[in-house]
Enzyme design. Structure first.
Site, short mmCIF file in Angstrom:
data_model
loop_
_atom_site.label_atom_id
_atom_site.label_comp_id
_atom_site.label_asym_id
_atom_site.label_seq_id
_atom_site.Cartn_x
_atom_site.Cartn_y
_atom_site.Cartn_z
N ASP A 40 6.70 6.08 6.65
CA ASP A 40 5.48 6.19 7.54
C ASP A 40 4.92 4.99 7.57
O ASP A 40 5.46 3.92 6.73
CB ASP A 40 4.91 7.34 7.29
CG ASP A 40 4.68 7.78 5.67
OD1 ASP A 40 4.71 6.95 5.06
OD2 ASP A 40 4.43 8.98 5.37
N LYS A 62 1.76 6.25 12.26
CA LYS A 62 0.58 5.71 13.40
C LYS A 62 1.60 4.96 13.95
O LYS A 62 1.83 3.72 13.76
CB LYS A 62 -0.62 5.39 12.77
CG LYS A 62 -1.49 6.43 12.17
CD LYS A 62 -2.62 5.55 11.80
CE LYS A 62 -3.10 5.97 10.31
NZ LYS A 62 -4.06 5.40 9.94
N MET A 177 -8.73 6.48 1.02
CA MET A 177 -9.29 6.91 2.24
C MET A 177 -10.72 6.88 2.32
O MET A 177 -11.25 8.05 3.05
CB MET A 177 -8.56 8.20 2.83
CG MET A 177 -7.04 7.93 2.93
SD MET A 177 -6.36 9.40 3.61
CE MET A 177 -5.88 10.37 1.84
N1 SAH Z 1 0.24 8.19 -1.38
C1 SAH Z 1 -0.48 6.87 -1.36
C2 SAH Z 1 -1.89 7.20 -0.89
C3 SAH Z 1 -1.97 7.98 0.56
S1 SAH Z 1 -3.41 8.14 1.28
C4 SAH Z 1 -0.76 6.26 -2.80
O1 SAH Z 1 -0.14 7.02 -3.71
O2 SAH Z 1 -1.07 5.07 -2.88
C5 SAH Z 1 -3.83 6.34 2.08
C6 SAH Z 1 -4.83 5.71 1.37
O3 SAH Z 1 -4.26 4.93 0.14
C7 SAH Z 1 -5.41 4.48 2.05
O4 SAH Z 1 -6.34 5.05 2.92
C8 SAH Z 1 -6.08 3.56 1.00
O5 SAH Z 1 -7.16 4.12 0.50
C9 SAH Z 1 -5.04 3.90 -0.11
N2 SAH Z 1 -3.96 2.66 -0.08
C10 SAH Z 1 -2.51 2.80 0.45
N3 SAH Z 1 -1.85 1.64 0.10
C11 SAH Z 1 -2.96 0.88 -0.09
C12 SAH Z 1 -2.98 -0.76 -0.44
N4 SAH Z 1 -1.81 -1.21 -0.42
N5 SAH Z 1 -4.01 -1.29 -0.72
C13 SAH Z 1 -5.30 -0.38 -0.78
N6 SAH Z 1 -5.25 0.76 -0.53
C14 SAH Z 1 -4.20 1.40 -0.25
#
Ligand code: SAH
Length: 512
Positions: A40, A62, A177
């Site tokens: 994704d 998306k 998020m």
């Molecule tokens: N499973 C993922 C989270 C998914 S929710 C994890 O463990 O990281 C998606 C959110 O994760 C985004 O809206 C943001 O808040 C955060 N996120 C994911 N990758 C990111 C990145 N490279 N830098 C900053 N925030 C990130």
């Protein structure tokens, strides 16, 4: 390999925060072996470079202007492929069990009695903190770390989290998020007793070379984020520890951070320069002007391999030739000794390096890396009268080499072309589209031929009005001369013709 009678399996894998170097060894092994990869939006597509060429790759994130594929459809895709006996890798950004709906996917697999494995990943909170230099816990300031989401389900208007309670924790809060609901969340934290001057950091695209961050307080951060233009995906970290972040910005402080640089070499040769630039923080756009594709006659190949022992010499005229040859050789034989006791020549050191990867010694490399010098070296030093020689080439002219070996040296030469080099059509290439739209801070030319190809492709590379105008960098005097002849302004020139010096010159120019 998949087969109908084998049970399929689903591997739910954390793809980490973005930098491909941050996935686990297990994740990489499974990507390499997968029949199907379902990935994704936040799983870096670069991870797919490890996948088998024949694997099926399904994007379920998306798309611009469209919603992502609904969760139940994703689950259906996983189940369907597993039922066909396939090894299915499901790649999710960060960790699959941290705000990633991994639990829902596993429930579905259990209902359908599909075997599964779960591989954890580096979650965004840990990655953002490390790459921003924020210690998430600290003996003097924070003894708890809380992962919170600002957004549970797009269909639900409210969040069930009581942020007022979290205001009391005195620990570090990591908000996933969170941008959309930030004003409300900060309001609730304050209502719960959090100080308005509590430090807050927002880190976007953590661990990638486009990472950006901004720091402020509970009272200021909304404006700070807007002023810095930080948008999703961003990690928001709230707590005293944010003020304890390292003074040295080990990641964002690298010299080429925030710079976009175009590398113009052929795809196969770009790797080293790209890696150097990236490790200094640059975002690299590779414009591959040339494409190399397999191109050989199956029957000729079979005949030559069957009689390989008759040759006294094998000559490789390019690194590509070496790669193509050994790929095909290992398909035909499972023992390197089938090559026989022949001697080996390479046109130059890059070609020789590729040969040495097979633990084979190279017996002859001419002082200058060209076909003519190679022919001279043979004729003058080796004596090739009636000697049987095999020349491995591409579709570019090698006639001069072969002709001199035959007519001047009296050798008996067989030529085996294995690949062809063709010009890429950049008008449809995604890297070129990005260059047209965004431009770049610099375009690096590593040879006269890259300058010429750039000019040849001028139409496909015409910048849009608000794109960044790049400076043109040259690796040395010959390349500079070609730029001048073609009326391109020379922005800077490397002091010595090496990739290291070129990167130093680029940094000096862009920082200066
Ligand atoms: N499973 C993922 C989270 C998914 S929710 C994890 O463990 O990281 C998606 C959110 O994760 C985004 O809206 C943001 O808040 C955060 N996120 C994911 N990758 C990111 C990145 N490279 N830098 C900053 N925030 C990130």
């Amino acid at each position: 390999m998949s087969s109908q009678n084998k049970t399929g399996k689903v591997y739910l894998i954390g793809a980490g925060p973005g930098d491909p170097g941050l996935v686990t060894v297990r994740a990489r092994e499974l990507i390499e072996a997968a029949d199907v990869i379902v990935y994704d939006y936040l799983a870096n597509p670069q991870l797919l470079k490890w996948a088998r060429a024949d694997s099926e790759q399904i994007y379920v994130g998306k798309r611009s202007g469209m919603h992502s594929i609904p969760q139940d459809e994703i689950e259906e895709i996983l189940v369907e492929h597993a039922h066909k006996g396939r090894q299915v890798v499901r790649l999710k950004g960060g960790d699959p069990f941290v705000f990633g709906r991994g639990g829902e996917e596993i429930s579905e697999l259990q209902l359908d009695k599909i075997p599964f494995e779960i591989v954890p990943g580096v979650t965004a909170a840990l990655a953002a903190a490390a790459y921003a230099g924020i210690p998430l816990s600290h003996r003097d300031f924070s003894s708890s770390i809380t992962f919170l989401t600002g957004h549970e389900d797009p269909e639900k208007q409210t969040i069930s989290i009581d942020f007022k309670l979290h205001a009391q924790s005195k620990g570090t809060l990591c908000l996933y998020m969170g941008l959309g609901q930030l004003p409300r969340i900060l309001g609730e934290l304050k209502a719960g007793g959090m100080r308005g001057d509590m430090p807050v950091g927002a880190i976007q695209w953590a661990t990638l070379n486009r990472q950006r961050s901004v720091y402020g307080t509970v009272d200021s951060i909304i404006e700070d984020i807007a002023a810095a233009g930080i948008s999703t995906p961003a990690m928001i970290i709230i707590g005293e520890v944010v003020a304890q972040r390292t003074k040295t910005e080990w990641f964002e402080g690298r010299p080429l951070m925030g710079k976009r640089i175009v590398v113009t070499r052929a795809r196969e040769q770009a790797g080293q320069l790209t890696a150097l630039l990236e490790s200094n923080g640059a975002e690299v756009i590779e414009l591959p002007f040339i494409e190399v594709q397999p191109d050989f006659n199956q029957q000729q190949l079979a005949e030559i391999l069957a009689g390989i022992a008759i040759y006294e010499w094998i000559i490789f005229t390019s690194a590509n030739g070496v790669k193509s040859f050994f790929d095909l050789f290992y398909k035909a034989f499972d023992d390197i000794r089938c090559l026989g006791p022949m001697r080996i020549a390479a046109v130059g050191t890059a070609t020789a390096r590729e040969i040495k990867k097979h633990n084979l010694k190279v017996d002859l490399i001419p002082a200058k890396a060209n076909g003519d010098a190679l022919a001279t070296a043979f004729i003058e030093n080796e004596g090739v009268e009636s000697v049987q020689i095999l020349v491995i080439t591409g579709n570019q002219n090698r006639e001069a080499l072969v002709q001199r070996l035959e007519s001047e040296g009296g050798a008996i030469v067989d030529t085996l072309p294995l690949y062809k080099t063709t010009k890429t059509d950049l008008s449809d290439h995604p890297a070129a589209a990005r260059f047209r739209e965004e431009g770049a801070d610099a375009v690096l030319f590593t040879s006269s031929s890259t300058v010429k190809s750039f000019v040849d492709q001028a139409e496909a590379l015409t910048l849009q009005p608000d794109a960044t105008q790049p400076a043109f960098g040259s690796i040395g005097p010959l390349t500079t001369k070609t730029l001048q002849e073609l009326n391109l302004p020379v922005g800077f020139e490397s002091k010595q013709a090496s990739l290291d010096h070129f990167v130093t010159a680029t940094t000096a120019h862009l920082k200066g």
